[in-house]
Design a protein around this motif. Structure first.
Motif, mmCIF file in Angstrom:
data_model
loop_
_atom_site.group_PDB
_atom_site.id
_atom_site.type_symbol
_atom_site.label_atom_id
_atom_site.label_comp_id
_atom_site.label_asym_id
_atom_site.label_seq_id
_atom_site.Cartn_x
_atom_site.Cartn_y
_atom_site.Cartn_z
ATOM 1 N N ASP A 93 0.817 -0.951 0.091
ATOM 2 C CA ASP A 93 -0.166 0.079 -0.038
ATOM 3 C C ASP A 93 1.241 1.187 -0.103
ATOM 4 O OD1 ASP A 93 -1.936 -1.942 -0.221
ATOM 5 O OD2 ASP A 93 -2.484 -0.900 2.168
ATOM 6 N N LEU A 94 2.005 1.434 0.890
ATOM 7 C CA LEU A 94 3.251 2.062 0.536
ATOM 8 C C LEU A 94 3.520 2.765 -0.604
ATOM 9 C CD1 LEU A 94 5.307 1.898 4.129
ATOM 10 C CD2 LEU A 94 3.423 3.967 4.094
ATOM 11 N N GLU A 95 3.738 1.702 -0.772
ATOM 12 C CA GLU A 95 4.824 1.470 -2.676
ATOM 13 C C GLU A 95 3.276 2.383 -3.695
ATOM 14 O OE1 GLU A 95 5.823 -1.799 -3.986
ATOM 15 O OE2 GLU A 95 6.944 -1.104 -5.125
ATOM 16 N N ARG A 96 2.065 1.696 -3.444
ATOM 17 C CA ARG A 96 1.209 2.421 -4.553
ATOM 18 C C ARG A 96 1.509 3.673 -4.202
ATOM 19 N NH1 ARG A 96 -2.907 -1.306 -2.698
ATOM 20 N NH2 ARG A 96 -1.955 -2.605 -2.982
ATOM 21 N N ILE A 97 1.030 4.416 -2.740
ATOM 22 C CA ILE A 97 1.112 6.407 -2.195
ATOM 23 C C ILE A 97 1.995 6.822 -2.623
ATOM 24 C CG2 ILE A 97 0.677 7.346 -0.867
ATOM 25 C CD1 ILE A 97 -1.128 6.114 0.550
ATOM 26 N N ARG A 98 3.713 6.544 -2.259
ATOM 27 C CA ARG A 98 4.751 6.647 -2.525
ATOM 28 C C ARG A 98 5.575 5.886 -2.152
ATOM 29 N NH1 ARG A 98 6.784 9.939 2.590
ATOM 30 N NH2 ARG A 98 4.845 11.713 2.508
ATOM 31 N N PRO A 99 6.395 5.402 -3.557
ATOM 32 C CA PRO A 99 6.627 4.518 -4.586
ATOM 33 C C PRO A 99 8.176 4.565 -2.866
ATOM 34 C CG PRO A 99 6.069 5.380 -6.031
ATOM 35 C CD PRO A 99 5.964 6.563 -5.052
#
Lengths: 349, 444
Positions: free
Chosen positions: B348-354
């Motif tokens: 989820d984090l990667e989706r928002i802030r790679p």
């Protein structure tokens, strides 16, 4: 706090701590949140009501709009604040920036009213959120700075007496003691901070002690020199009690620089960047070089024009935190000299 | 086939763990590089160093002086890397005519084939190969992972991480003359329908990449296959047995190969996940060392993670575009184990802030952990001689439990296991939230 402040015996079992006076401060953030004016005034009324019920020992309730952090007149402050927030595109960056402004406002209230400490109600749940959030934002180095009971980075030291209580327990206490609470302005869950909140909530469902475990992990990280009061502060306490408060070692070196926006100590690689930018002619460039990576990424605008505007609008208490070039040069030199100094640890043989 | 000189625009990874100074310096010595100001550069052009001044470093200056000189402008410059790429005549021009739209962010010649998960740049397939391999090469060089003449065992499960690792390492070894002897090392846990199939993939990789393969099996080492273990202990704690046995099996296999180092396919996502899990578990000792790129230097064989900064998604994409032969089925005994909360959270984090994955790793590297944090003292197992902080190593304890029918021997507190009755495995029960990658893929 109200109960503890009344008698010496309550304030400290050792009777070493004197009775203290206290006030309540509320930072009104209605400028940021588009709420109808009656909602904002209802919240303030409610808080006034709660505080008045606490009794006569209370000194005062201070309500200050967040724009007072700008030290300008309120309309100017409001405009500055709105423009600053418009220039921050990252949702978590915006939220974090408001939190830094909130602290500036609290400091201003404390200074103006001659308070000697700022006490926050941050509990274990909030701390756990902060730990995970700082970790995912790459602020691992600075993380222990914000978790200690004492933080003397600001002009008025900040204390966190509720750090070891979790939100559920505090909620229960309020319920049992009939203490009234109210819901103030809050950000809708978004961005990294929103994700962290839901992650923490899920962890809590899985294991109620998980938040405490997270805080306990972070407690083991080395605090900074500013996470204690100055030497001699606790001398009036019995020696057995004193040790409890002075767990930060005296020999802990001062962090080289603090980010002018969030106040985080800069890590080695960030400090290297400051050193390398020492010769830059522009004031703005110099400011940017001293900001931590996280603020650079999520708060400072990327475009040159917007960055200049952003810098011009920042409260002076932030821009004034930038260390002078001489100071950087001095630190650098000091660092080089230290490399060649023989410490006591080195065996002379 | 004609060769065209192509400009490679590489956005400067200022926040990237590949440190700029060393990277620039080393590359400057080998390639022609120059710089141009970024659009966001707040400095007037007169304040920036001239192109000539920067692209002609003093060759004899190996101190930090030159890299420091570059570093101060790092945030505002884009490196332009001149290199030669082979391609079909006219391919670039045809592509731009045909596409009529956006071109690759790096070469500005071909149509982009993917959005790079790490940087979100739209790049073509060829440029993706170049940056992907170049980053791994930089990690290897900057961290001095290998020395010429070393024998390197690549832990190979047949999964995508280890397949890409074996492929890329053999390519880089040839291209950059590392001078390494590479071997594939596989562990046969004895899981029917899973490991037998994946081992077939590794055997094909052996031929495809020309790397000798060594397979060590649980049956030979411990006298038990995982199928036999599961038939005795059920589906609870089976991952503990498998993980402990595999760790030792890899070391034993590497010793048989007389390997100097063992490389594993742990990627950036795995390391970020481990950092978070150690925070959630309060394990400060492991937290302090989980971001090390080389571990086990005090043990029999050091382990390296060349994919420490490589995103899982990029490994997937590389394997897909290169049409690598890999096996992608989850372990029979640990289905859906990927869906741990920490893993989901990272995705989820990667989706928002790679960038968050690299930020977590950096946090892990920067944590101020006291040097006095107690680490277990390493000795050797009295029974098998393997490294152990106790009288007997974990594998010997577990094995003794199996052989004597004491199934709980060596199984300490297992997550959530106390809630269920022993001997009545509940595969349908809610899986614990705090868990690692499944054993079938973790070490490879």
């Amino acid at each position: 706090m109200h109960c503890k402040s009344l008698k010496n015996w309550d304030a400290s079992k050792s009777q070493g701590l004197p009775v203290f006076g206290f006030g309540v401060a509320f930072v009104d953030e209605s400028t940021i949140f588009p709420t109808p004016s009656n909602v904002a005034s209802n919240i303030i009324e409610e808080i006034s009501g709660i505080v008045s019920e606490l009794g006569h020992a209370l000194q005062e309730l201070h309500i200050a709009p967040i724009e007072t952090a700008f030290c300008k007149d309120l309309v100017d402050g409001q405009n500055c604040l709105r423009q600053l927030l418009d220039n921050i595109t990252d949702a978590s960056g915006k939220e974090d920036f408001v939190q830094y402004l909130r602290m500036l406002s609290l400091q201003k209230i404390a200074v103006d009213n001659k308070y000697t400490k700022v006490v926050l109600g941050s509990c274990t749940s909030k701390m756990a959120h902060q730990i995970i959030s700082a970790t995912v934002k790459g602020q691992g180095f600075a993380l222990p700075a914000d978790l200690q009971y004492v933080d003397t980075r600001q002009e008025i030291p900040v204390l966190l007496p509720l750090r070891d209580c979790n939100a559920q327990e505090l909620g229960k206490l309020c319920f049992l003691d009939g203490l009234k609470t109210t819901q103030v302005f809050s950000w809708p869950p978004a961005g990294i901070n929103g994700l962290v909140s839901s992650f923490i909530a899920r962890l809590q469902d899985e294991n109620p002690s998980r938040q405490r475990t997270i805080v306990r992990t972070a407690e083991k990280l080395k605090p900074f020199s500013f996470n204690k009061f100055t030497e001699g502060y606790y001398d009036f306490l019995p020696s057995i009690v004193r040790a409890k408060f002075q767990h930060v070692k005296h020999e802990e070196p001062e962090p080289k620089f603090l980010c002018p926006i969030c106040g985080s100590p800069l890590s080695e690689s960030e400090w290297k960047n400051v050193k390398n930018n020492n010769k830059c002619p522009s004031e703005l460039e110099f400011f940017v070089s001293q900001c931590c990576r996280s603020c650079n990424f999520q708060i400072l605008p990327k475009e040159k024009g917007k960055l200049e505007l952003f810098y011009s609008l920042l409260p002076s208490s932030m821009t004034d935190r930038v260390e002078g070039k001489d100071c950087i040069g001095r630190r650098w030199l000091q660092e080089q000299i230290e490399e060649f100094l023989i410490t006591d640890d080195i065996d002379e043989t | 086939m004609k060769f065209h000189k192509t400009l490679h625009y590489e956005a400067l990874p200022f926040e990237n763990p590949l440190s700029l100074d060393r990277r620039c310096y080393q590359n400057l010595a080998q390639e022609t590089r120059f710089f141009q100001p970024r659009a966001s550069c707040p400095l007037p052009s007169s304040a920036l160093p001239t192109r000539e001044a920067i692209s002609s470093p003093p060759r004899e200056d190996t101190s930090d002086h030159w890299s420091g000189h570059l570093h101060q402008y790092a945030a505002h410059l884009t490196i332009i890397n001149c290199c030669t790429i082979s391609m079909e005549e006219g391919e670039g021009s045809t592509a731009s005519k045909r596409g009529g739209g956006r071109l690759c962010f790096i070469c500005n010649q071909r149509r982009p084939a993917l959005k790079r998960p790490k940087t979100q740049e739209q790049i073509c397939r060829e440029c993706f190969y170049v940056v992907f391999e170049e980053e791994i090469h930089r990690v290897i060089m900057d961290n001095h992972l290998f020395k010429p003449g070393e024998r390197i065992a690549v832990a190979a499960s047949g999964g995508k991480d280890s397949t890409v690792l074996a492929y890329v390492l053999s390519e880089l070894n040839r291209r950059h003359s590392y001078g390494l002897d590479l071997f594939l090392l596989s562990v046969d846990e004895g899981i029917t329908g899973y490991r037998d199939d994946s081992l077939e993939t590794v055997k094909r990789n052996e031929i495809q990449y020309g790397l000798p393969l060594k397979v060590v099996s649980y049956k030979d080492l411990y006298g038990w296959t995982m199928d036999e273990i599961v038939s005795v202990i059920g589906l609870k704690n089976n991952c503990t047995f498998c993980g402990v046995f595999r760790r030792q099996a890899l070391d034993r296999g590497a010793a048989l190969l007389k390997a100097d180092k063992l490389v594993t396919g742990h990627n950036a996502d795995d390391i970020a996940e481990t950092v978070l899990l150690n925070i959630l578990r309060g394990d400060i000792a492991r937290l302090s060392r989980c971001t090390f790129i080389v571990t086990g230097e005090d043990g029999p064989i050091p382990r390296c993670k060349p994919f420490k900064y490589t995103y899982e998604k990029e490994i997937n994409k590389y394997a897909y575009f290169k049409k690598l032969d890999y096996f992608s089925t989850e372990c029979t005994y640990s289905p859906n184990a990927y869906r741990g909360f920490a893993r989901e959270f990272i995705k989820d984090l990667e989706r928002i802030r790679p960038q968050a994955i690299l930020d977590i790793i950096r946090s892990g590297e920067d944590f101020r952990i006291s040097t006095t944090t107690r680490m277990p003292e390493q000795g050797t197992c009295e029974r098998c001689g393997y490294i152990s902080s106790q009288k007997l190593c974990k594998a010997c304890v577990l094995l003794e439990g199996l052989n004597r029918g004491l199934l709980k021997l060596g199984i300490s507190r297992a997550n959530g296991s106390r809630r269920h009755d022993v001997g009545h495995p509940k595969p349908e029960a809610k899986r614990p939230i705090i868990q690692n990658k499944p054993c079938g893929t973790l070490d490879f």
